[in-house]
Write an enzyme that holds these catalytic residues in place. Structure first.
Site, PDB file in Angstrom:
ATOM      1  CB  SER A  69      -1.251  -0.163   1.953  1.00 50.26           C
ATOM      2  OG  SER A  69      -2.251   0.801   1.067  1.00 50.26           O
ATOM      3  CG  ASP A 181      -4.459  -1.656  -0.102  1.00 54.90           C
ATOM      4  OD1 ASP A 181      -3.049  -2.258   0.601  1.00 54.90           O
ATOM      5  OD2 ASP A 181      -4.607  -0.640   0.618  1.00 54.90           O
TER       6      ASP A 181
END
Length: 340
Positions: A69, A181
């Site tokens: 991320s 993610d």
């Protein structure tokens, strides 16, 4: 002919004598290769810049980087050649609108497509192969749930995929696969670093709930808090491959506190300085020496100065999981490392 046979026998006898008396060649000891795992945390991830700033100032060599991320974004920019001070100056200016835009979709409320334009400005190179430090970017296959670790090809697509927080951002399609993610696969990507060859793994864990207090303000708070709880309860999975875990003090920052960039960078710097004694100890040991896993927790506000001045806080485990008396540095026992 007899003379040649005698010479051959003499040569073989002389060779056997040399083999018996030659001293064994000592193994060559070298400092261990260090991998840096940068976890997710949205705006709180700006603390990673502070960690990198201190490591570079102290000339701590980083041989591998893996990011999830926001950790993937920060790791990619640094590995491309950006200086941490330059990154800190950028962090003071960045806002949500710079990398995201609201949209109407069944798959999310925003798109991170603006991140491509932002990365075009920030990255010094465009592909993994051109990076000055080997990098792994982690995303998650939405259909199978499998981790997807990118280590080659162009950079921008994988970084966008790694930052596609479910529920908030639209999934990103890459190579015919729908990605979300990377925190769903590796919230702190220590395992990819082991596979890359890191002999010591330094992990940066942004331990903070999405909502610090009070009721949720929106659906994002509900989704984010649920993921945060899950990540905390499953932290032992990635800790198994970490030798040292740093936890910058980010609990008091909102998940979207981009306006507090300088404070977050400072929190990362403080965490890195608390870890320096242990990291320097690594560099003085051969790579073959065993590493004892440690968790470096944020020092309480009233004790931060004292914690920075006491390298003795870095105790080794005694086999029973005993906590340090100080409470600032907590050893944890690492399960046996998995074979790959």
């Amino acid at each position: 002919m007899g003379t040649l046979s005698k010479l051959a026998r003499s040569f073989r006898a002389f060779h056997r004598v040399l083999q018996r008396v030659a001293p064994p060649v000592p193994p060559i000891n070298h400092a261990p290769s260090i991998g840096l795992a940068l976890g997710g945390g949205f705006a709180r991830g700006l603390a990673h810049i502070g960690v990198l700033k201190v490591l570079e100032e102290e000339k701590i060599p980083i041989n591998f980087i893996a990011g999830t991320s926001v950790g993937a974004l920060i790791g990619a920019v640094y590995a491309s050649g950006a200086h941490p001070q330059e990154m800190a100056e950028i962090a003071a200016q960045v806002r949500f609108r710079d990398f995201a835009r609201w949209t109407v979709s069944r798959l999310g409320f925003a798109s991170n497509d603006r991140m491509a334009r932002m990365l075009h400005r920030w990255l010094k190179v465009k592909t993994f192969e051109e990076l000055r430090v080997p990098l792994a970017v982690v995303a998650t296959d939405f259909v199978t749930g499998e981790p997807v670790v990118f280590r080659s090809g162009e950079l921008i697509g994988p970084v966008r995929a790694s930052c596609a927080y479910p529920g908030m951002f639209l999934p990103v399609s890459l190579d015919g696969r729908l990605m979300v993610d990377g925190m769903l696969a590796y919230s702190v990507p220590t395992t990819p670093l082991r596979k890359m060859g890191a002999e010591r793994v330094l992990a940066v864990y942004l331990k903070a709930h999405w909502v610090n207090s009070g009721p949720p303000r929106s659906v994002f708070d509900v989704i984010g808090q649920c993921f945060s709880i899950t990540q905390t309860r499953m932290s032992s999975v990635w800790q198994a491959d970490a030798d040292l875990v740093m936890e910058p003090e980010v609990q008091g920052f909102a998940y979207d506190a981009f306006d507090r960039g300088p404070d977050l960078v400072r929190a990362g710097e403080e965490a890195a300085r608390r870890a320096l004694p242990r990291i320097r100890q690594w560099l003085q040991q051969p790579a073959s020496a065993p590493a004892h896993a440690h968790a470096v927790e944020p020092a309480p506000a009233a004790a931060k100065t004292q914690a920075l001045a006491l390298p003795a806080l870095f105790h080794q485990t005694d086999g029973a999981g005993t906590k340090c008396a100080s409470g600032h540095v907590k050893p944890f026992l690492r399960p046996p490392r998995r074979a790959y």
